[in-house]
Write an enzyme that holds these catalytic residues in place. Structure first.
Site, PDB file in Angstrom:
ATOM      1  CE  LYS A 133      19.857 -36.370 -27.530  1.00  0.00           C
ATOM      2  NZ  LYS A 133      18.532 -36.359 -27.996  1.00  0.00           N
ATOM      3  CE  LYS A 169      20.330 -42.146 -22.633  1.00  0.00           C
ATOM      4  NZ  LYS A 169      19.464 -41.262 -22.541  1.00  0.00           N
ATOM      5  CE  LYS A 229      14.664 -43.909 -27.800  1.00  0.00           C
ATOM      6  NZ  LYS A 229      13.638 -42.581 -27.612  1.00  0.00           N
TER       7      LYS A 229
HETATM    8  P1  TYM Z   1      13.702 -40.428 -24.576  1.00  0.00           P
HETATM    9  O1  TYM Z   1      12.774 -40.473 -25.723  1.00  0.00           O
HETATM   10  O2  TYM Z   1      15.064 -40.034 -24.862  1.00  0.00           O
HETATM   11  O3  TYM Z   1      13.523 -41.544 -23.519  1.00  0.00           O
HETATM   12  C1  TYM Z   1      11.893 -42.060 -22.983  1.00  0.00           C
HETATM   13  C2  TYM Z   1      12.222 -42.347 -21.628  1.00  0.00           C
HETATM   14  O4  TYM Z   1      13.083 -43.474 -21.412  1.00  0.00           O
HETATM   15  C3  TYM Z   1      13.919 -43.133 -20.345  1.00  0.00           C
HETATM   16  N1  TYM Z   1      15.335 -43.875 -20.638  1.00  0.00           N
HETATM   17  C4  TYM Z   1      15.835 -44.739 -19.903  1.00  0.00           C
HETATM   18  N2  TYM Z   1      15.551 -45.126 -18.643  1.00  0.00           N
HETATM   19  C5  TYM Z   1      16.435 -46.076 -18.094  1.00  0.00           C
HETATM   20  N3  TYM Z   1      17.383 -46.572 -18.528  1.00  0.00           N
HETATM   21  C6  TYM Z   1      17.845 -45.995 -19.971  1.00  0.00           C
HETATM   22  N4  TYM Z   1      19.102 -46.412 -20.311  1.00  0.00           N
HETATM   23  C7  TYM Z   1      17.211 -45.108 -20.517  1.00  0.00           C
HETATM   24  N5  TYM Z   1      17.269 -44.446 -21.902  1.00  0.00           N
HETATM   25  C8  TYM Z   1      16.013 -43.775 -21.853  1.00  0.00           C
HETATM   26  C9  TYM Z   1      14.114 -41.480 -20.388  1.00  0.00           C
HETATM   27  O5  TYM Z   1      14.690 -41.026 -19.432  1.00  0.00           O
HETATM   28  C10 TYM Z   1      12.869 -41.283 -20.808  1.00  0.00           C
HETATM   29  O6  TYM Z   1      11.857 -41.100 -19.502  1.00  0.00           O
HETATM   30  N6  TYM Z   1      12.748 -35.420 -23.419  1.00  0.00           N
HETATM   31  C11 TYM Z   1      12.202 -36.847 -23.457  1.00  0.00           C
HETATM   32  C12 TYM Z   1      10.627 -37.000 -23.828  1.00  0.00           C
HETATM   33  C13 TYM Z   1       9.744 -36.017 -23.146  1.00  0.00           C
HETATM   34  C14 TYM Z   1       9.169 -35.912 -21.875  1.00  0.00           C
HETATM   35  C15 TYM Z   1       8.366 -34.827 -21.904  1.00  0.00           C
HETATM   36  C16 TYM Z   1       9.144 -36.795 -20.861  1.00  0.00           C
HETATM   37  C17 TYM Z   1       9.335 -34.913 -23.968  1.00  0.00           C
HETATM   38  N7  TYM Z   1       8.432 -34.284 -23.247  1.00  0.00           N
HETATM   39  C18 TYM Z   1       7.723 -34.596 -21.153  1.00  0.00           C
HETATM   40  C19 TYM Z   1       8.474 -36.772 -19.790  1.00  0.00           C
HETATM   41  C20 TYM Z   1       7.759 -35.521 -19.587  1.00  0.00           C
HETATM   42  C21 TYM Z   1      12.956 -37.997 -23.840  1.00  0.00           C
HETATM   43  O7  TYM Z   1      13.721 -37.354 -25.115  1.00  0.00           O
HETATM   44  O8  TYM Z   1      12.962 -39.073 -23.747  1.00  0.00           O
END
Ligand code: TYM
Length: 329
Positions: A114, A195, A198
């Site tokens: 990023k 992957k 978004k």
């Molecule tokens: P974020 O918002 O980017 O994504 C949310 C969740 O979706 C999963 N994910 C995927 N899984 C499978 N295939 C994909 N293509 C794919 N794209 C996204 C991500 O792995 C995630 O589980 N940092 C985290 C949010 C967060 C969090 C936490 C998660 C903040 N604090 C504490 C768990 C525990 C994030 O940015 O996810």
């Protein structure tokens, strides 16, 4: 009676919630909610580590809560809350940052990726994993269901928990990431070596949970495949087909060999049509419920309850950490 294990996850309210987010995180939470004490939140403070439109962000927060409920997250089985409504997340994050090495944060894949996108990336983007560790460690969480892209952050959380426990005595539960076999990483439909994200350049590769069925069908029917005609799982040589198999498997709970057998004599068109049917059926159900929840006044009650409950738990943990570190009165 043995204490129930605890699970927690969060998603960023960045507007576009994808099929990858659903399979990687939300669907797992729905599966675990009967068995574990469950916490799910909106990571709005993580969202502001990159530039956001404040009005859109504000709308996306409630929309994500409605989407959680529409996906089958039950308020009576989950503590549902908004990260920024609980100040102890930021408070603990600071204390953890002071126990995290610059080198550790520099090695995070997500930061490396990023930070390349802008010359003026924020300090928050760098310390993001410490906030994520705080999200988890505040609640004595055992398991964290995430997609594989977040695994490194959960591993850092483990390291921080262990380091703190060694230095100051037993304080934190050391959590484990929970990663589904097939939902590990849902790939982009156009570029199946990346992957599903978004922020993908080409929207044709990404299925959104709030997208209309016709558009979803078109995207799946034109997903990148290969020059063979065999529905066989091999992410190295057949990334496109393997991704569709993964999606199909995650949504039908069928195992990969079973799927290969079912489509052994089908061409890619037939297989894709079935994948589209399954995805659309699941997503239409979610969208119908979403429309009910987004209008409902219950959302505020659920969030008030989540805020009160989590603030109490988080305050106690933060005070323990603060006092062990020797700060305050
Ligand atoms: P974020 O918002 O980017 O994504 C949310 C969740 O979706 C999963 N994910 C995927 N899984 C499978 N295939 C994909 N293509 C794919 N794209 C996204 C991500 O792995 C995630 O589980 N940092 C985290 C949010 C967060 C969090 C936490 C998660 C903040 N604090 C504490 C768990 C525990 C994030 O940015 O996810």
């Amino acid at each position: 009676m043995e204490k129930r294990k605890k699970v927690l996850t969060g998603l960023q309210p960045t507007g576009v919630i994808t099929l990858g987010n659903y399979i990687g995180a939300i669907k797992q939470m729905v599966q675990y909610q009967d068995e574990y004490e469950s916490y799910i939140f909106v990571a709005d403070m993580h969202a502001i580590t990159v530039p956001q439109d404040n009005k859109a962000l504000h709308e996306n927060i409630k929309s994500l809560i409605a989407l959680y409920l529409a996906c089958g997250i039950k308020p009576e089985k989950n503590t549902i809350f908004i990260q920024s409504e609980n100040e102890y997340h930021a408070n603990l994050s600071w204390l953890l940052e002071c126990n995290t090495y610059f080198g550790e944060l520099s090695r995070m894949h997500q930061f490396k990726e990023k930070s390349k996108k802008s010359e003026n990336f924020t300090a928050g983007l760098f310390t993001y994993p410490a906030l994520m560790a705080a999200d988890i460690l505040l609640y004595d969480i055992d398991y964290v269901p995430v997609g594989i892209d977040q695994k490194q952050h959960v591993e850092l959380t483990r390291d921080l928990a262990q380091r703190f426990n060694n230095k100051y005595g037993e304080t934190f539960v050391v959590p484990e990431p929970l990663i589904t076999v097939t939902g590990t990483k849902i790939m982009d439909l156009v570029n199946p070596d990346k992957k599903m994200s978004k922020s993908a350049e080409n929207p044709k590769g990404v299925i959104k949970l709030l997208e209309d069925s016709e558009s979803i069908r078109k995207k799946i029917m034109s997903a990148t495949t290969d020059s063979e005609t065999l529905v066989k799982y091999n992410p190295e040589t057949k990334p496109g087909i393997s991704n569709l198999i993964n999606i199909y498997s995650a949504l039908t709970d069928k195992k990969i060999p079973e799927i290969e057998e079912k489509f052994a004599s089908s061409n890619y068109g037939t297989f894709k049509r079935e994948v589209a049917d399954v995805v659309i059926e699941e997503i239409e159900k979610i969208q119908e419920k979403y429309r009910e929840y987004i209008e409902s006044s219950k959302l505020d009650d659920i969030l008030d309850e989540g805020r009160e409950k989590t603030r109490k738990i988080a305050k106690a943990k933060w005070e323990e950490v603060r006092s062990k570190m020797g700060i305050g009165r």
